[in-house]
Design a protein around this motif. Structure first.
Motif, PDB file in Angstrom:
ATOM      1  N   LEU A  67       0.829  -1.215   0.000  1.00  0.00           N
ATOM      2  CA  LEU A  67       0.000   0.000   0.000  1.00  0.00           C
ATOM      3  C   LEU A  67       0.862   1.263   0.000  1.00  0.00           C
ATOM      4  O   LEU A  67       0.543   2.235  -0.691  1.00  0.00           O
ATOM      5  N   ILE A  68       1.950   1.264   0.765  1.00  0.00           N
ATOM      6  CA  ILE A  68       2.805   2.451   0.785  1.00  0.00           C
ATOM      7  C   ILE A  68       3.514   2.605  -0.553  1.00  0.00           C
ATOM      8  O   ILE A  68       3.783   3.716  -1.012  1.00  0.00           O
ATOM      9  N   MET A 103       1.724   9.348  -6.097  1.00  0.00           N
ATOM     10  CA  MET A 103       2.355  10.663  -5.969  1.00  0.00           C
ATOM     11  C   MET A 103       2.954  11.094  -7.311  1.00  0.00           C
ATOM     12  O   MET A 103       2.738  12.225  -7.764  1.00  0.00           O
ATOM     13  N   TRP A 104       3.702  10.174  -7.953  1.00  0.00           N
ATOM     14  CA  TRP A 104       4.313  10.514  -9.242  1.00  0.00           C
ATOM     15  C   TRP A 104       3.263  10.745 -10.324  1.00  0.00           C
ATOM     16  O   TRP A 104       3.506  11.479 -11.280  1.00  0.00           O
ATOM     17  N   ALA A 142      -0.853   6.685   2.472  1.00  0.00           N
ATOM     18  CA  ALA A 142       0.304   6.876   3.353  1.00  0.00           C
ATOM     19  C   ALA A 142      -0.142   7.087   4.799  1.00  0.00           C
ATOM     20  O   ALA A 142       0.465   6.546   5.734  1.00  0.00           O
ATOM     21  N   GLU A 143      -1.193   7.867   4.994  1.00  0.00           N
ATOM     22  CA  GLU A 143      -1.715   8.093   6.353  1.00  0.00           C
ATOM     23  C   GLU A 143      -2.233   6.788   6.950  1.00  0.00           C
ATOM     24  O   GLU A 143      -2.031   6.514   8.137  1.00  0.00           O
ATOM     25  N   LEU A 151       4.841  10.174   3.550  1.00  0.00           N
ATOM     26  CA  LEU A 151       3.766  11.161   3.645  1.00  0.00           C
ATOM     27  C   LEU A 151       4.324  12.585   3.521  1.00  0.00           C
ATOM     28  O   LEU A 151       3.768  13.426   2.805  1.00  0.00           O
ATOM     29  N   LEU A 152       5.429  12.840   4.200  1.00  0.00           N
ATOM     30  CA  LEU A 152       6.075  14.152   4.114  1.00  0.00           C
ATOM     31  C   LEU A 152       6.558  14.425   2.689  1.00  0.00           C
ATOM     32  O   LEU A 152       6.398  15.530   2.162  1.00  0.00           O
ATOM     33  N   LYS A 153       7.112  13.388   2.051  1.00  0.00           N
ATOM     34  CA  LYS A 153       7.603  13.522   0.672  1.00  0.00           C
ATOM     35  C   LYS A 153       6.459  13.853  -0.283  1.00  0.00           C
ATOM     36  O   LYS A 153       6.595  14.696  -1.177  1.00  0.00           O
TER      37      LYS A 153
END
Length: 370
Positions: A268-269, A276-277, A288-289, A308-310
């Motif tokens: 999942l991550i 994101m990409w 991510a959360e 998540l920060l990324k």
């Protein structure tokens, strides 16, 4: 019993920090609760269980999700559960199947030679991180059969775990030459190559094109030989996530992995990184959360929080690129006092020590004090 507010807000990470006795109590209460929910009222609550799980997995607070799904508050549910357990009748669930389960009509067996047996034992030890013991067994296997492809794979895995990636490369290349139909040889060869430039927590800035293509070629051979081996699909997706290319194909491969292993948090991550990409930031953040919230161990939790920060940083960069005239948010840095800095350092030290201190074993107690 564990109070409902505590019980329903215990995540995998928190549970794994508990003593054996506390974890066993949690699992016993979980078993009793699920048995009650699935069987009370002639199974009337079974559909509500699915609703509750869906709400929780999508971020709804446990208390609200429980009330919405079961039309009960925690206090009422605790009373019903206590009454159910005290009744002492835990009937098995019987399900009538409309059609037979697909199964092999004949299970074939074959004797294992000594070298094969030693190799299988070594592989099991590797899966539990017992590298030194595995090394002895696989070396014994190779002494018995120097041309065993699977024994070369096992020794290659040993060398990978020892950080000897160049030696592992040679062993795994030989494993492929000895048996080009060994899907694990192709997979572990690509896996060992993927360790190049990887951090302790599994982060990779990028892979050179030539290396990426070499890994992808090996993984395609692996999945062609065994279409039900999820790790090969996931590693293929990891390469796309690290490089930000081949995104559609990477998502396709990862969906196959998730079909084979639904709910796998590492998968999942990885999907969050790919989304994101693809600039699908809402779904990337959501995944991510979800993993950061439910990660069962510290390594995955750190990875999810960093991812998540990324994602959020990259979303901001994309937004700024689309609208270069947009004003950046002004950030006013507050200067901490020496006392505040001391408290923050102390808190960080305590949190680090809590991660390092071993959990109490059976019959042991942790004592706090001086």
């Amino acid at each position: 019993p564990i109070p409902a507010d505590v019980f329903f807000n215990t995540d995998n990470y928190t549970l794994n920090q508990q003593s054996d006795e506390s974890a066993q109590l949690f699992y016993a209460q979980s078993w009793a609760l699920m048995h009650y929910l699935l069987n009370s009222g002639d199974g009337a609550r079974r559909k509500q269980v699915a609703v509750f799980l869906d709400l929780v997995m999508n971020g709804r607070p446990a208390r609200e999700a429980f009330a919405d799904a079961f039309l009960l508050d925690f206090a009422a549910a605790e009373k019903e559960l206590k009454k159910y357990v005290e009744g002492g009748r835990f009937e098995p669930v019987r399900i009538a199947l409309k059609q037979k389960l697909p199964a092999q009509s004949e299970i074939k067996s074959a004797p294992l030679g000594e070298a094969e047996a030693q190799t299988h034992l070594a592989e099991m030890l590797l899966n539990f991180g017992r590298v030194e013991e595995a090394e002895k067994l696989v070396e014994r296997a190779l002494a018995l059969n120097p041309n065993s492809s699977q024994a070369h794979v096992a020794l290659g895995r040993v060398r990978t775990n020892q950080g000897k990636t160049e030696e592992a490369d040679k062993l795994l290349e030989k494993a492929v030459r000895l048996d080009s139909n060994n899907f694990l040889a192709h997979f572990h060869y690509a896996e060992n190559l993927s360790r190049s430039g990887m951090s302790e927590f599994g982060f990779v800035e990028n892979y050179p094109t030539a290396l990426a293509e070499k890994m992808r070629a090996s993984l395609k051979k692996s999945v062609a030989l065994n279409q039900n081996f999820a790790p090969a699909y996931e590693l293929y997706a990891f390469i796309g996530a690290a490089r930000g290319d081949n995104l559609d194909e990477s998502v396709e491969y990862l969906n196959r992995a998730l079909k084979l292993a639904p709910g796998n948090q590492r998968y999942l991550i990885r999907m969050a990184e790919l989304l994101m990409w693809k600039h699908d930031f809402p779904n990337a953040v959501h995944l991510a959360e979800r993993v950061a919230r439910n990660a069962p161990e510290a390594r995955l939790k750190v990875y999810a929080e960093s991812t998540l920060l990324k994602i959020r940083n990259y979303e901001g960069q994309v937004g700024l690129a689309k609208n270069p005239n947009a004003k950046r948010k002004e950030i006013t840095d507050r200067i901490f006092t020496e006392e505040e800095l001391r408290i923050l350092r102390e808190k960080g030290l305590i949190e680090s020590l809590n991660l390092l201190v071993a959990k109490p074993g059976r019959g042991e107690k942790r004592i706090l004090g001086y």
